[in-house]
Write a protein that holds these residues in place. Structure first.
Motif, PDB file in Angstrom:
ATOM      1  N   ARG A 198      -1.156  11.104   1.240  1.00 38.78           N
ATOM      2  CA  ARG A 198      -1.643  11.080  -0.139  1.00 38.78           C
ATOM      3  C   ARG A 198      -1.595   9.657  -0.684  1.00 38.78           C
ATOM      4  N   TYR A 199      -2.712   9.250  -1.281  1.00 37.31           N
ATOM      5  CA  TYR A 199      -2.810   7.936  -1.933  1.00 37.31           C
ATOM      6  C   TYR A 199      -2.747   8.162  -3.442  1.00 37.31           C
TER       7      TYR A 199
ATOM      8  N   LEU B 228      -4.838   2.553   6.897  1.00 33.55           N
ATOM      9  CA  LEU B 228      -4.063   1.433   6.351  1.00 33.55           C
ATOM     10  C   LEU B 228      -4.801   0.130   6.611  1.00 33.55           C
TER      11      LEU B 228
ATOM     12  N   LEU C  37     -11.052   3.538  -0.488  1.00 35.07           N
ATOM     13  CA  LEU C  37     -10.384   4.035  -1.697  1.00 35.07           C
ATOM     14  C   LEU C  37     -11.392   4.241  -2.830  1.00 35.07           C
TER      15      LEU C  37
ATOM     16  N   VAL D  23       0.877  -1.173   0.000  1.00 37.23           N
ATOM     17  CA  VAL D  23       0.000   0.000   0.000  1.00 37.23           C
ATOM     18  C   VAL D  23       0.915   1.224   0.000  1.00 37.23           C
ATOM     19  N   ARG D  24       0.823   2.029  -1.048  1.00 31.80           N
ATOM     20  CA  ARG D  24       1.733   3.173  -1.141  1.00 31.80           C
ATOM     21  C   ARG D  24       1.045   4.435  -0.629  1.00 31.80           C
ATOM     22  N   VAL D  25       1.709   5.110   0.285  1.00 28.05           N
ATOM     23  CA  VAL D  25       1.175   6.372   0.822  1.00 28.05           C
ATOM     24  C   VAL D  25       2.334   7.362   0.923  1.00 28.05           C
ATOM     25  N   GLU D  26       2.064   8.591   0.492  1.00 29.10           N
ATOM     26  CA  GLU D  26       3.052   9.644   0.664  1.00 29.10           C
ATOM     27  C   GLU D  26       2.662  10.435   1.907  1.00 29.10           C
TER      28      GLU D  26
ATOM     29  N   ASP E 268      -5.205  11.437  -7.428  1.00 25.82           N
ATOM     30  CA  ASP E 268      -4.580  11.352  -6.098  1.00 25.82           C
ATOM     31  C   ASP E 268      -5.571  11.777  -5.010  1.00 25.82           C
ATOM     32  N   GLN E 269      -5.531  11.076  -3.896  1.00 26.87           N
ATOM     33  CA  GLN E 269      -6.419  11.385  -2.769  1.00 26.87           C
ATOM     34  C   GLN E 269      -5.576  11.857  -1.599  1.00 26.87           C
TER      35      GLN E 269
ATOM     36  N   ALA F 163       2.820  -1.571   4.205  1.00 26.90           N
ATOM     37  CA  ALA F 163       2.638  -0.217   3.685  1.00 26.90           C
ATOM     38  C   ALA F 163       4.003   0.368   3.362  1.00 26.90           C
TER      39      ALA F 163
ATOM     40  N   SER G   6      -5.586  12.904   2.489  1.00 29.56           N
ATOM     41  CA  SER G   6      -6.367  12.731   3.715  1.00 29.56           C
ATOM     42  C   SER G   6      -5.564  13.251   4.907  1.00 29.56           C
TER      43      SER G   6
END
Ligand code: CU
Length: 262
Positions: free
Chosen positions: A133-134, A177, A256, A119-122, A169-170, A183, A172
């Motif tokens: 950011r997803y 997670l 998502l 699961v990639r998250v910035e 891009d989302q 992740a 939050s």
């Protein structure tokens, strides 16, 4: 006698304090190893602490003031005793360091995930907020321009909407997670150094301006956990908290797809 009582209270109090279950709840797969390493350190150093305090108490009692005049107190240095003490202390220190280094080498969270589909998250740390950011269905984080960022307009990161990769891009303010999936987090900071700290995951990593730092971690247990900034980053540092929500994988997928519809 008063000093003996103080020493006894300190020793018993310290042992009782550290032998209770005082760590925060554990919610990551690798955190167990960190906890056992910490317990090993505390037990070994606790034994040294208790022995040293007992020796101190013994000498306080043995050489107490007996009301008789005494000559000047003299000691002869003993190289053998000094050497034994030095070797014992150095062995404990080196041994714990080696054990910690091996643990870090085996479970280090730095670097990108080695799994094919994490699961990639910035994670963006900015005085004094966290944004997550997803990348959306394309799996690519679009371009951002920090000079265009304006949280009051609902765009705290400055997403470049002309970049097709940014369109889905989302962003939050809560880190959501799925439990049981690794992740891969990319940490960035546009202003000053911050530190992403999640006590329940036993996880801490600096976010440094000019760097995209990748780390990976697997939350194992559903629940709500605290995210804190662990680097003094300015006057609002104390309020730089966020929430980590670990949910079942199906709920994460639903989040998502619903975010996409908005
Ligand atoms: Cu901060």
């Amino acid at each position: 006698m008063a000093l003996l009582i103080v020493i006894a209270v300190l020793v018993v109090g310290s042992v009782l304090f550290f032998s209770r279950d005082w760590l925060p709840v554990l919610a990551s797969l690798t955190g167990e190893v960190t906890d056992s390493q910490l317990s090993l350190n505390l037990i070994l150093l606790g034994v040294v602490f208790v022995c040293a305090q007992l020796a101190l108490g013994l000498f306080v009692w043995k050489y107490r003031d007996r009301g008789r005049p005494q000559g000047p107190f003299q000691t002869q240095p003993s190289w053998r005793t000094e050497l034994i003490w030095l070797v014992v202390a150095a062995s404990i220190f080196l041994g714990l360091n080696l054990a910690g280094t091996r643990m870090w080498a085996a479970y280090k969270p730095s670097g990108p995930s080695s799994l094919p589909d994490p699961v990639r998250v910035e994670v963006t740390a900015v005085q004094f907020r966290w944004y997550f950011r997803y990348p959306g269905p394309d799996g690519v984080f679009g371009h951002v321009d920090a000079s265009r960022a304006d949280a009051s307009l609902g765009d705290p990161l400055g997403l470049d909407r002309t970049d097709p990769a940014s369109a889905d891009d989302q962003v939050s303010s809560v880190l959501l997670l799925p439990a049981g999936r690794e992740a891969e987090l990319t940490l960035r900071a546009p202003d000053v150094i911050h530190s992403f700290f999640v006590p329940a995951l036993r996880f801490k990593q600096d976010a440094v301006p000019g760097m995209n730092i990748q780390v990976h971690v697997t939350p194992a247990q559903t629940g709500q956990y605290e995210i804190q900034c662990a680097e003094l980053c300015g006057v609002g540092h104390h309020q730089m908290n966020a929430r980590l929500l670990v949910v079942p994988p199906a709920e994460f997928d639903r989040f998502l797809s619903e975010a996409r519809k908005k």
